[in-house]
Design a protein around this motif. Structure first.
Motif, short mmCIF file in Angstrom:
data_model
loop_
_atom_site.label_atom_id
_atom_site.label_comp_id
_atom_site.label_asym_id
_atom_site.label_seq_id
_atom_site.Cartn_x
_atom_site.Cartn_y
_atom_site.Cartn_z
N GLY A 80 0.80 -1.22 0.00
CA GLY A 80 0.00 0.00 0.00
C GLY A 80 0.83 1.27 0.00
N ILE A 81 2.05 1.19 -0.48
CA ILE A 81 2.97 2.33 -0.49
C ILE A 81 3.23 2.76 -1.92
N HIS A 82 3.34 4.07 -2.14
CA HIS A 82 3.75 4.55 -3.47
C HIS A 82 5.08 5.28 -3.37
N CYS A 83 5.90 5.12 -4.43
CA CYS A 83 7.26 5.66 -4.46
C CYS A 83 7.51 6.45 -5.73
N ARG A 84 8.51 7.28 -5.67
CA ARG A 84 8.98 8.00 -6.85
C ARG A 84 10.00 7.13 -7.58
N PRO A 85 10.26 7.41 -8.86
CA PRO A 85 11.32 6.68 -9.56
C PRO A 85 12.66 6.90 -8.86
N GLY A 86 13.47 5.88 -8.77
CA GLY A 86 14.77 5.99 -8.13
C GLY A 86 14.77 5.75 -6.64
N CYS A 87 13.64 5.39 -6.06
CA CYS A 87 13.56 5.16 -4.62
C CYS A 87 14.54 4.05 -4.21
N PRO A 88 15.26 4.23 -3.10
CA PRO A 88 16.22 3.22 -2.66
C PRO A 88 15.60 2.03 -1.92
N ALA A 89 14.29 2.02 -1.75
CA ALA A 89 13.64 0.90 -1.05
C ALA A 89 13.79 -0.39 -1.85
N ARG A 90 13.57 -1.50 -1.19
CA ARG A 90 13.68 -2.82 -1.82
C ARG A 90 12.74 -2.93 -3.03
N THR A 91 13.21 -3.54 -4.09
CA THR A 91 12.42 -3.71 -5.30
C THR A 91 11.35 -4.77 -5.08
N PRO A 92 10.07 -4.42 -5.36
CA PRO A 92 9.00 -5.40 -5.17
C PRO A 92 8.95 -6.40 -6.33
N LEU A 93 8.16 -7.43 -6.16
CA LEU A 93 7.92 -8.35 -7.27
C LEU A 93 7.14 -7.59 -8.35
N ALA A 109 2.35 7.58 0.91
CA ALA A 109 3.69 7.93 0.46
C ALA A 109 4.76 7.11 1.18
N CYS A 110 5.79 6.73 0.46
CA CYS A 110 6.93 6.01 1.01
C CYS A 110 7.66 6.92 2.00
N LYS A 111 8.11 6.38 3.09
CA LYS A 111 8.83 7.17 4.09
C LYS A 111 10.29 7.37 3.70
N ARG A 112 10.81 6.57 2.77
CA ARG A 112 12.20 6.71 2.34
C ARG A 112 12.37 7.78 1.27
N CYS A 113 11.43 7.84 0.33
CA CYS A 113 11.60 8.76 -0.81
C CYS A 113 10.55 9.86 -0.84
N GLY A 114 9.55 9.79 -0.02
CA GLY A 114 8.50 10.80 -0.02
C GLY A 114 7.38 10.51 -1.00
#
Length: 77
Positions: free
Chosen positions: A35-48, A68-73
């Motif tokens: 249930g999280i959304h990220c921007r391109p280039g986010c350093p979070a783990r790549t999902p399936l 919003a993702c807490k790592r990339c906003g």
């Protein structure tokens, strides 16, 4: 957590750009299982790939129930 709906599946080109963490796309990436959304280039783990959803905007992802993702906003700038 329930799997969220909304957005669309990634094309091969979008998936490759996402997996390579290319920061050039103007898209927002949602992960249906978290249930999280990220921007391109986010350093979070790549999902399936089957869990990745594509949105045209941050507002669209949030309207579909993603936060919003807490790592990339989540694409906020």
């Amino acid at each position: 957590m329930a799997r969220l709906k909304g957005g669309r599946a990634a094309t091969d080109e979008e998936w490759l750009a996402f997996a390579a963490r290319a920061d050039k796309a103007a898209l927002v990436y949602g992960v249906a299982t978290t249930g999280i959304h990220c921007r391109p280039g986010c350093p979070a783990r790549t999902p399936l790939r089957q869990n990745l959803r594509i949105f045209d905007s941050r507002a669209g992802a949030e309207a579909a129930g993603y936060r919003a993702c807490k790592r990339c906003g989540g694409g906020q700038g």
